[in-house]
Design a protein around this motif. Structure first.
Motif, PDB file in Angstrom:
ATOM      1  N   LEU A  64      -3.529   8.660  -6.720  1.00  0.00           N
ATOM      2  CA  LEU A  64      -2.415   8.097  -7.061  1.00  0.00           C
ATOM      3  C   LEU A  64      -1.345   8.016  -5.953  1.00  0.00           C
ATOM      4  O   LEU A  64      -0.110   7.698  -6.102  1.00  0.00           O
ATOM      5  CB  LEU A  64      -1.768   8.968  -7.938  1.00  0.00           C
ATOM      6  CG  LEU A  64      -2.225   8.737  -9.437  1.00  0.00           C
ATOM      7  CD1 LEU A  64      -2.013   9.920 -10.412  1.00  0.00           C
ATOM      8  CD2 LEU A  64      -2.229   7.545  -9.997  1.00  0.00           C
ATOM      9  N   THR A  86       0.679   6.559 -12.597  1.00  0.00           N
ATOM     10  CA  THR A  86       0.315   5.315 -11.606  1.00  0.00           C
ATOM     11  C   THR A  86       0.946   5.468 -10.278  1.00  0.00           C
ATOM     12  O   THR A  86       0.532   4.695  -9.333  1.00  0.00           O
ATOM     13  CB  THR A  86       0.782   4.060 -12.299  1.00  0.00           C
ATOM     14  OG1 THR A  86       2.166   4.118 -12.628  1.00  0.00           O
ATOM     15  CG2 THR A  86      -0.152   3.426 -13.518  1.00  0.00           C
ATOM     16  N   THR A  87       1.792   6.529 -10.081  1.00  0.00           N
ATOM     17  CA  THR A  87       2.495   6.611  -8.725  1.00  0.00           C
ATOM     18  C   THR A  87       2.336   7.912  -8.228  1.00  0.00           C
ATOM     19  O   THR A  87       2.211   8.906  -8.972  1.00  0.00           O
ATOM     20  CB  THR A  87       4.106   6.173  -8.996  1.00  0.00           C
ATOM     21  OG1 THR A  87       4.632   7.294  -9.772  1.00  0.00           O
ATOM     22  CG2 THR A  87       4.170   4.842  -9.510  1.00  0.00           C
TER      23      THR A  87
END
Length: 396
Positions: free
Chosen positions: A244, A300-301
């Motif tokens: 990620l 997602t980050t």
């Protein structure tokens, strides 16, 4: 309202031992995913097998040492020997030339854990009164996690100072040797307060009725094994964070941050265990894990990875003390050694198939599916925990 008794000095010595031992271990552990995959050419499956083989290797020794721990004179030598094996073998990871070398050395390291774990937990349970047993295990686990804070930070400083990864592994020998000395001091302190426990064991041998293993013990261990079966290996949680966007240079800091949360949560988790009861506290901890696994699957980050990964630290505080208090209560004073042996051994026995399955899912189906499957297995364990063994709870 009666004042709770003080925690015995031996609990603090055992905490110091685990702090030094984990400091040594965690100088190495968070660097293994990159070392295995990038330096030695392994993959996600190799990382899953790394954790699984290590824990499976120790399973039989945990069971055997649990039975041996019912002989008070053997507890101390088993504990010191267990820490000694780890101290001797762990730095040799620096000499590894292939992924399977790391797997083998990690397995021997965990063999030492198998030898020492059940006798140590028996000693802690015996020297701490039942009403503060959750706190005692909370202090021990909290100190263990402090070592896991200092270790990665020290590794980060050494890497920043120009040492190579393999050199950092060699430096880890120093706190490992200190852990062996502290283990000897802890055993001496515990032996001084063990007269009452030895008297109970003697009365058991003479046929005097004492607490024996409750009928619900086996179902309890099965439920704990179900919860552990598809638990995400920590190496793969680190790999997920890297996927990620968390950089390799940040991994030791991420790992240290996780253990800051674990250490801070351990004693409050022990207090909740004594107040709420271990069953309720454990269920809450498992629910938190399931929610975080789903959140990590959806992340997602890099920022989300940091947030979720650090919050995973709450799980240890809410599960480690209640599991041990449940086992101590169900096993009974006369069979506590084999009780902890079966508990630790069973969880280790499912570690290899569980870690390999999780690693396979991660590698072939993606991290999202693997984490969601882990959450589903944990929810099943929560349901089973609500069903089994209540008639034999003995106040725990």
């Amino acid at each position: 309202m009666a004042t709770a008794p003080k925690l015995p000095r031996a609990v603090w010595w055992f905490g110091a031992t685990s702090l030094a031992n984990d400091l040594a271990s965690e100088m190495i552990y968070p660097l293994l995913p990159a070392f295995v995959t990038r330096t030695l050419g392994g993959g996600a499956l190799a990382l899953g097998i790394l954790d699984g083989v290590a824990d499976a290797m120790s399973a039989a020794f945990k069971l055997l040492s649990g039975y041996l721990a019912e002989r008070p004179r053997l507890r101390g030598p088993l504990i010191v020997a267990g820490y000694g094996i780890a101290a001797a073998v762990r730095p040799l990871v620096a000499m590894a030339g292939a992924a399977w070398h790391v797997i083998g050395l990690r397995a021997v390291d965990r063999l030492g854990k198998g030898v020492r774990t059940a006798p140590r937990d028996v000693m802690i349970a015996d020297v701490a009164a039942e009403e503060i047993r959750g706190r005692a295990f909370g202090v021990h686990r909290g100190a263990d996690h402090v070592g896991a804070i200092v270790g990665p930070l020290l590794a980060t400083a050494l890497l920043a100072g120009g040492l190579a990864v393999r050199q950092v592994f060699w430096v880890a020998a120093i706190p490992g040797a200190l852990a062996v000395l502290l283990a000897w001091l802890a055993v001496r302190s515990a032996a001084k307060g063990q007269g009452q426990a030895d008297a109970r064991a003697a009365s058991s041998a003479a046929g005097v009725p004492v607490e024996r293993t409750a009928p619900g013990f086996l179902p309890l261990v099965i439920v704990l094994a179900v919860a552990a079966l598809l638990r995400a290996p920590e190496t793969l949680l680190i790999l997920r964070a890297q996927d990620l966007g968390v950089t390799l240079g940040s991994v030791p800091l991420l790992w240290a941050g996780l253990h800051v949360v674990r250490s801070a949560a351990s004693y409050p988790g022990g207090v909740l265990t004594d107040r709420w009861g271990p069953r309720r506290t454990l269920a809450v901890g498992w629910l938190v894990y399931a929610a975080l696994a789903v959140a990590f699957a959806a992340a997602t980050t890099a920022a989300q990875a940091w947030a979720v990964f650090l919050t995973f630290g709450l799980v240890a505080g809410l599960t480690e003390s209640p599991e041990r208090k449940l086992v101590a209560g169900y096993a009974g004073a006369a069979r506590r050694g084999r009780g902890f042996g079966w508990y630790h051994g069973s969880l280790s026995a499912v570690a290899l198939p569980g870690a390999a399955l999780f690693g396979w899912l991660y590698q072939t189906k993606g991290a999202g599916l693997a984490l969601e499957a882990s959450a589903a297995a944990t929810l099943l364990a929560v349901i089973l925990l609500a069903i089994v063994g209540r008639s034999s709870d003995r106040g725990v």
